[in-house]
Scaffold this motif. Structure first.
Motif, mmCIF file in Angstrom:
data_model
loop_
_atom_site.group_PDB
_atom_site.id
_atom_site.type_symbol
_atom_site.label_atom_id
_atom_site.label_comp_id
_atom_site.label_asym_id
_atom_site.label_seq_id
_atom_site.Cartn_x
_atom_site.Cartn_y
_atom_site.Cartn_z
ATOM 1 N N THR A 72 37.475 34.575 32.043
ATOM 2 C CA THR A 72 36.365 33.937 31.349
ATOM 3 C C THR A 72 36.726 32.473 31.130
ATOM 4 N N SER A 73 35.715 31.653 30.869
ATOM 5 C CA SER A 73 35.981 30.232 30.642
ATOM 6 C C SER A 73 34.937 29.652 29.708
ATOM 7 N N VAL A 99 35.270 35.933 38.787
ATOM 8 C CA VAL A 99 35.844 37.063 39.516
ATOM 9 C C VAL A 99 36.227 36.624 40.923
ATOM 10 N N LYS A 100 37.352 37.158 41.400
ATOM 11 C CA LYS A 100 37.791 36.937 42.778
ATOM 12 C C LYS A 100 38.479 38.209 43.254
ATOM 13 N N LEU A 101 38.028 38.736 44.395
ATOM 14 C CA LEU A 101 38.631 39.945 44.940
ATOM 15 C C LEU A 101 39.917 39.601 45.679
ATOM 16 N N TRP A 102 40.928 40.443 45.474
ATOM 17 C CA TRP A 102 42.221 40.253 46.139
ATOM 18 C C TRP A 102 42.513 41.486 46.982
ATOM 19 N N ASP A 103 42.597 41.280 48.289
ATOM 20 C CA ASP A 103 42.940 42.348 49.231
ATOM 21 C C ASP A 103 44.466 42.371 49.347
ATOM 22 N N ILE A 104 45.089 43.305 48.666
ATOM 23 C CA ILE A 104 46.551 43.334 48.581
ATOM 24 C C ILE A 104 47.138 43.878 49.884
ATOM 25 N N ASP A 105 48.075 43.141 50.452
ATOM 26 C CA ASP A 105 48.717 43.568 51.701
ATOM 27 C C ASP A 105 49.408 44.919 51.518
ATOM 28 N N GLU A 106 49.411 45.704 52.579
ATOM 29 C CA GLU A 106 50.073 47.008 52.509
ATOM 30 C C GLU A 106 51.590 46.877 52.416
ATOM 31 N N ASP A 107 52.130 45.797 52.998
ATOM 32 C CA ASP A 107 53.584 45.637 53.004
ATOM 33 C C ASP A 107 54.066 44.670 51.927
ATOM 34 N N ILE A 108 53.258 44.458 50.886
ATOM 35 C CA ILE A 108 53.635 43.544 49.816
ATOM 36 C C ILE A 108 54.854 44.086 49.070
ATOM 37 N N THR A 168 38.322 25.867 28.535
ATOM 38 C CA THR A 168 39.435 26.807 28.415
ATOM 39 C C THR A 168 39.243 27.948 29.405
ATOM 40 N N ILE A 169 40.354 28.569 29.781
ATOM 41 C CA ILE A 169 40.347 29.690 30.724
ATOM 42 C C ILE A 169 41.142 30.838 30.112
ATOM 43 N N THR A 170 40.618 32.053 30.244
ATOM 44 C CA THR A 170 41.327 33.248 29.780
ATOM 45 C C THR A 170 41.318 34.285 30.894
ATOM 46 N N VAL A 171 42.495 34.657 31.362
ATOM 47 C CA VAL A 171 42.602 35.693 32.397
ATOM 48 C C VAL A 171 42.390 37.053 31.740
ATOM 49 N N THR A 172 41.443 37.828 32.261
ATOM 50 C CA THR A 172 41.136 39.141 31.681
ATOM 51 C C THR A 172 41.623 40.307 32.542
ATOM 52 N N SER A 173 41.896 40.065 33.814
ATOM 53 C CA SER A 173 42.465 41.099 34.680
ATOM 54 C C SER A 173 43.211 40.405 35.818
ATOM 55 N N PRO A 174 44.439 40.824 36.099
ATOM 56 C CA PRO A 174 45.105 42.045 35.637
ATOM 57 C C PRO A 174 45.596 41.944 34.191
#
Length: 240
Positions: free
Chosen positions: A138-139, A168-177, A115-121
């Motif tokens: 978590t899984s 965990v995985k880092l996401w570099d959010i685009d400035e023009d998103i 099983t997988i549970t998204v904890t963030s966002p």
């Protein structure tokens, strides 16, 4: 004189019963597993074969073609490229009599589930364009890799597949998103797309607007990265 009597003798009941693997077995790659069986009658040696459904895959006792009938034989599961499915069976045959054999239950090889549970966002998350944020989850079970998809509404905008399941995985959010309150993350088992979880909707704001405190976010990211690195080192040491 009485006529001689004919005395018929019958051979002992000869039988092979495979006791392992069972229907609940799930054998994973790069591991050794015991094939086990019991037998009755006079059986000196046996031949062990692997089937997928009704299709022959390979002879496991291929070095000599047989092994001593001692009730156990170790089988090494190599890469998932060679084995993958839920319908495998072991067949064990009397080496001297091909009419005497037994099959195991159907079992799985390299089927990774859990099983997988998204904890963030979270639903309260407010992420700024142009910042680095942590997608976390978590899984349970034996999930090896996950697929991460990021949606705005129902539209898939970003994705990355076969991410190591370190949580965990880092996401570099685009400035023009594109900003909005209808962003959400989906994380799935790479080996079973039916096992997944969604985050709640969260908001992305323009760069410079309210939201995460950059220093605080950096501290969280650094801490999670250090924990992930420690987990990787620990897993590497276990494999060695």
């Amino acid at each position: 004189e009485d006529a001689p009597q004919l005395i018929w003798t019958y051979p002992d009941n000869v039988e092979i019963t495979v006791t392992n693997p069972t229907s609940s077995s799930n054998w994973l790659e790069i591991n050794m597993y015991p094939i086990q069986w019991t037998s009755t009658g006079d059986i000196e040696d046996v031949k062990i074969e692997l089937y997928k459904g009704a299709t022959f895959v390979e002879e496991i006792t291929d070095l000599f073609g047989y092994t001593t009938n001692d009730g156990s034989y170790d089988f090494y599961v190599s890469s998932a490229e060679n084995y993958d499915g839920i319908d495998y069976r072991i067949k064990i045959t009397d080496y001297d009599d091909p009419n005497v054999y037994g099959y195991s239950d159907f079992f799985s090889i390299n089927v990774r589930s859990g099983t997988i549970t998204v904890t963030s966002p979270r639903g309260s998350s407010l992420w700024q364009a142009g910042t680095m944020q942590s997608i976390t989850w978590t899984s349970t079970g034996n999930i090896l890799n996950v697929d991460i998809e990021i949606y705005k509404g129902t539209v898939l905008v970003y994705y990355i597949y076969d991410v190591s399941n370190f949580g965990v995985k880092l996401w570099d959010i685009d400035e023009d998103i594109e900003t909005g309150t209808d962003w959400k993350v989906k994380i799935s088992n790479s080996d079973n797309s039916g096992q997944f979880d969604w985050s709640y909707n969260f908001e992305i704001t323009s760069a410079g607007e309210g939201g995460a405190i950059l220093g605080y976010s950096f501290y969280i990211i650094l801490t999670i990265s250090m924990i992930s690195f420690a987990i990787i080192i620990r897993r590497f040491k276990r494999r060695c």
